[in-house]
Design an enzyme around this catalytic site. Structure first.
Site, PDB file in Angstrom:
ATOM      1  N   TYR A 117       9.614   1.500   5.161  1.00  0.00           N
ATOM      2  CA  TYR A 117       8.796   1.726   3.965  1.00  0.00           C
ATOM      3  C   TYR A 117       9.630   2.464   2.941  1.00  0.00           C
ATOM      4  O   TYR A 117      10.020   3.609   3.155  1.00  0.00           O
ATOM      5  CB  TYR A 117       7.560   2.529   4.354  1.00  0.00           C
ATOM      6  CG  TYR A 117       6.531   2.742   3.258  1.00  0.00           C
ATOM      7  CD1 TYR A 117       6.582   2.081   2.042  1.00  0.00           C
ATOM      8  CD2 TYR A 117       5.473   3.622   3.467  1.00  0.00           C
ATOM      9  CE1 TYR A 117       5.635   2.283   1.064  1.00  0.00           C
ATOM     10  CE2 TYR A 117       4.503   3.834   2.493  1.00  0.00           C
ATOM     11  CZ  TYR A 117       4.587   3.167   1.300  1.00  0.00           C
ATOM     12  OH  TYR A 117       3.646   3.377   0.323  1.00  0.00           O
ATOM     13  N   LYS A 121       8.369  -2.703   3.696  1.00  0.00           N
ATOM     14  CA  LYS A 121       7.275  -2.513   2.741  1.00  0.00           C
ATOM     15  C   LYS A 121       7.913  -1.894   1.506  1.00  0.00           C
ATOM     16  O   LYS A 121       8.406  -0.769   1.537  1.00  0.00           O
ATOM     17  CB  LYS A 121       6.188  -1.599   3.310  1.00  0.00           C
ATOM     18  CG  LYS A 121       5.064  -1.304   2.312  1.00  0.00           C
ATOM     19  CD  LYS A 121       4.048  -0.318   2.875  1.00  0.00           C
ATOM     20  CE  LYS A 121       2.996   0.022   1.823  1.00  0.00           C
ATOM     21  NZ  LYS A 121       2.024   1.047   2.310  1.00  0.00           N
TER      22      LYS A 121
END
Length: 322
Positions: free
Chosen positions: A149, A177
């Site tokens: 992320y 992400k």
């Protein structure tokens, strides 16, 4: 693509799904974990036509304010809903401490999570070497697929493109992400690795798909996962005008959901719908009446329901798209 031997986009999208919502952590009126509410909310989010999976214990799940026991309980509640289905539960295991993240990863594996979300360590601002070692150590700790992320505005450190490519050589690190807001950087990583990208910034869902992302990990998905699914399907099928229409229709809620912290806004929207949410924990604060009214106006402008009985979430003119 590079010559690395990672997963294909199809394989990874099967592991994680295409449309996922970063789920809030429901609390009761005393601010304690609402386990029954978590199960009810997960069931609602994972109904047919909505999400392929949920991400629990992420930032939107107030992971910074929940205990390790509460994190394990959230995974357990979501897994009760997904048992016997192809729906996924992705567990956020990021923290400021590599050892703690490894503990969270192993606990998530024990709870039968389907994958891990690992955010860059926040506040400490490690070097790129430190980031890579952190990610690899967590990936080594279980057999679960890992989604990194990248959200430097919150963590204080960006994951350099070269670091992402290096991390992608680990067999368990398969996805990103992306909430960096740098499409050129994301494009470079996708060209030079087999990492599969998911949009982590709702306003950039369609733009990121246009350069190669396969899906979304969304906050807006709490109230519009069906619309996000329609957007992804339309784009994959080459109906770009339809995808663009959905993107533009959702602009009000893309803005409104993040006028205040996303966790607080998502919970306010869920409370309006009569779904489990409860209050946020400090240092976050719940939306004021005025802030809630603005959010309701954003929902209405996007053609989204403000109560469960307020009619279809899809404007009649767009029904054929969905």
């Amino acid at each position: 693509m590079s010559t690395t031997t990672g997963n294909t986009g199809t394989t990874v999208s099967r592991q994680f799904g295409t449309v996922l919502t970063a789920m809030v952590t429901p609390m009761d009126e005393r601010g304690q974990l609402d386990q029954a509410g978590a199960e009810e909310l997960a069931r609602w989010l994972l109904r047919t036509g909505w999400n392929d999976g949920v991400v629990v214990n992420g930032t939107t799940g107030e992971s910074f304010a929940t205990s390790d026991w509460e994190k394990a309980s959230m995974i357990h509640s979501a897994k009760r809903v997904t048992a016997g289905t192809e729906r996924r539960v992705i567990a956020g295991v990021g923290s400021t401490d590599t050892r703690h993240s490894i503990e969270l990863a192993r606990a998530a594996a024990e709870q039968k999570a389907d994958g891990l979300l690992v955010v860059a360590p926040y506040y400490s601002r490690p070097t790129q070497k430190g980031l890579l070692r952190h990610f690899e150590a967590i990936a080594d700790s279980t057999d679960l697929p890992v989604m990194l992320y990248d959200i430097p505005a919150r963590t204080g450190v960006a994951i350099a493109p070269e670091t992402l490519v290096a991390a992608g050589r680990h067999p368990n690190i398969v996805a990103v992400k992306d909430a960096k807001g740098d499409l050129a950087s994301s494009s470079w990583v996708m060209k030079h690795s087999e990492l599969v990208y998911y949009s982590g910034d709702d306003a950039l869902n369609l733009p990121l798909m246009s350069v190669g992302a396969v899906g979304v990990v969304s906050v807006v998905g709490h109230v519009a996962a069906n619309r996000l699914r329609a957007l992804t399907v339309a784009y994959r099928q080459g109906r770009v005008d339809d995808a663009l229409r959905i993107h533009r229709d959702l602009l009000p809620i893309y803005t409104g959901m993040f006028r205040c912290p996303g966790a607080a806004s998502a919970k306010a929207a869920l409370r309006k719908l009569g779904l489990p949410a409860g209050p946020v924990r400090g240092p976050l604060t719940d939306l004021s009446e005025e802030e809630t009214d603005l959010l309701v106006a954003d929902l209405t402008a996007a053609g989204l329901p403000t109560t469960l009985a307020s009619g279809p979430a899809v404007p009649e003119a767009l029904a054929r798209v969905y």
